[in-house]
Design an enzyme around this catalytic site. Sequence first.
Site, PDB file in Angstrom:
ATOM      1  N   CYS A 133       2.168  10.506  11.964  1.00 36.52           N
ATOM      2  CA  CYS A 133       1.873   9.078  11.895  1.00 36.52           C
ATOM      3  C   CYS A 133       3.192   8.325  11.955  1.00 36.52           C
ATOM      4  O   CYS A 133       4.154   8.710  11.277  1.00 36.52           O
ATOM      5  CB  CYS A 133       1.134   8.770  10.593  1.00 36.52           C
ATOM      6  SG  CYS A 133       0.785   7.015  10.370  1.00 36.52           S
ATOM      7  N   LEU A 134       3.226   7.265  12.749  1.00 32.13           N
ATOM      8  CA  LEU A 134       4.458   6.478  12.875  1.00 32.13           C
ATOM      9  C   LEU A 134       4.844   5.826  11.547  1.00 32.13           C
ATOM     10  O   LEU A 134       5.987   5.430  11.372  1.00 32.13           O
ATOM     11  CB  LEU A 134       4.288   5.405  13.957  1.00 32.13           C
ATOM     12  CG  LEU A 134       4.049   5.936  15.377  1.00 32.13           C
ATOM     13  CD1 LEU A 134       3.767   4.788  16.329  1.00 32.13           C
ATOM     14  CD2 LEU A 134       5.235   6.768  15.852  1.00 32.13           C
ATOM     15  N   HIS A 141      -7.999   8.525  13.349  1.00 28.80           N
ATOM     16  CA  HIS A 141      -6.732   8.228  12.676  1.00 28.80           C
ATOM     17  C   HIS A 141      -6.496   6.709  12.609  1.00 28.80           C
ATOM     18  O   HIS A 141      -6.150   6.173  11.548  1.00 28.80           O
ATOM     19  CB  HIS A 141      -5.595   8.928  13.440  1.00 28.80           C
ATOM     20  CG  HIS A 141      -4.228   8.712  12.883  1.00 28.80           C
ATOM     21  ND1 HIS A 141      -3.489   9.736  12.332  1.00 28.80           N
ATOM     22  CD2 HIS A 141      -3.456   7.600  12.794  1.00 28.80           C
ATOM     23  CE1 HIS A 141      -2.318   9.247  11.921  1.00 28.80           C
ATOM     24  NE2 HIS A 141      -2.273   7.956  12.199  1.00 28.80           N
ATOM     25  N   GLU A 142      -6.706   6.023  13.735  1.00 27.11           N
ATOM     26  CA  GLU A 142      -6.436   4.579  13.767  1.00 27.11           C
ATOM     27  C   GLU A 142      -7.449   3.802  12.934  1.00 27.11           C
ATOM     28  O   GLU A 142      -7.086   2.843  12.238  1.00 27.11           O
ATOM     29  CB  GLU A 142      -6.427   4.058  15.213  1.00 27.11           C
ATOM     30  CG  GLU A 142      -5.373   4.693  16.116  1.00 27.11           C
ATOM     31  CD  GLU A 142      -3.971   4.678  15.536  1.00 27.11           C
ATOM     32  OE1 GLU A 142      -3.631   3.754  14.767  1.00 27.11           O
ATOM     33  OE2 GLU A 142      -3.209   5.621  15.823  1.00 27.11           O
ATOM     34  N   GLY A 202      -1.051   5.727  19.394  1.00 25.58           N
ATOM     35  CA  GLY A 202      -1.909   4.723  18.780  1.00 25.58           C
ATOM     36  C   GLY A 202      -1.109   3.932  17.771  1.00 25.58           C
ATOM     37  O   GLY A 202      -0.118   4.437  17.225  1.00 25.58           O
ATOM     38  N   GLN A 230       0.091  -1.407  10.547  1.00 26.52           N
ATOM     39  CA  GLN A 230       1.364  -0.693  10.693  1.00 26.52           C
ATOM     40  C   GLN A 230       2.514  -1.604  11.122  1.00 26.52           C
ATOM     41  O   GLN A 230       3.677  -1.219  11.017  1.00 26.52           O
ATOM     42  CB  GLN A 230       1.231   0.454  11.712  1.00 26.52           C
ATOM     43  CG  GLN A 230       0.339   1.572  11.232  1.00 26.52           C
ATOM     44  CD  GLN A 230       0.323   2.699  12.241  1.00 26.52           C
ATOM     45  OE1 GLN A 230      -0.439   2.678  13.190  1.00 26.52           O
ATOM     46  NE2 GLN A 230       1.190   3.688  12.044  1.00 26.52           N
ATOM     47  N   HIS A 264      -6.595   3.859   9.403  1.00 28.00           N
ATOM     48  CA  HIS A 264      -5.589   2.839   9.057  1.00 28.00           C
ATOM     49  C   HIS A 264      -6.255   1.514   8.708  1.00 28.00           C
ATOM     50  O   HIS A 264      -5.841   0.828   7.769  1.00 28.00           O
ATOM     51  CB  HIS A 264      -4.648   2.592  10.243  1.00 28.00           C
ATOM     52  CG  HIS A 264      -3.467   3.524  10.299  1.00 28.00           C
ATOM     53  ND1 HIS A 264      -2.546   3.628   9.281  1.00 28.00           N
ATOM     54  CD2 HIS A 264      -3.039   4.362  11.272  1.00 28.00           C
ATOM     55  CE1 HIS A 264      -1.608   4.506   9.632  1.00 28.00           C
ATOM     56  NE2 HIS A 264      -1.885   4.977  10.826  1.00 28.00           N
TER      57      HIS A 264
HETATM   58 ZN    ZN Z   1      -0.865   6.450  11.798  1.00 30.55          ZN
END
Ligand code: ZN
Length: 188
Positions: A111-112, A153-154, A49, A54, A157
């Site tokens: 998380c990226l 999670h997304e 995701g 991000q 964000h």
């Molecule tokens: Zn993330």
Amino acid sequence: MVVLKIVQVGDPVLRGDNRELTPEEIRTPKIQQLVELMRETMYDAPGVGLAAPQIGAPLRLAVIEDRAESMRGLPPEELARRERVVVPFHVIVNPVLTIEDPAPLVFHEGCLSVSGFVGSVSRARGVRVDALDHRGEPVLIHARGWHARILQHEIDHLNGHLYVDRMDPRTFSTSDNYLRHGRLEPAP
Ligand code: ZN
């Protein structure tokens, strides 16, 4: 393939407000191209995701896909515990999240934008998401298990939250140490 730079924790864009998009705006070449770039960036990372903030865009938009390749090497019993199944590529815009099954599932996630670390987070087992899709059309998503976790999670964000806000801080680990020492989350 063009890959966007993924913003890391500490950048204010990850904590700011993100604006909604109109259906007309979603259909513009600019947003369509952004979605394609985010898709390629997610594949390259690799991740399951990616939310617009991000990559530095303060928009209520995220892309999600959980591919079979991402699960390679994970034992079937671990996939089953996580209720993790293949999820086709999809885009969510202006999502509204409703918890449908509040049963807590506790697993490590990463998380990226917090690259190289993981932590244990309790997430609701089942959710409903009302959103617009990549064409600006209304969609209703019912998700359980890992897909429900990805959605939570997304959407976090898009509200300026990171998993580290919700994790059990004593489970915070480098990804390497997590792989070396095995799972730290309490047994279900
Ligand atoms: Zn993330």
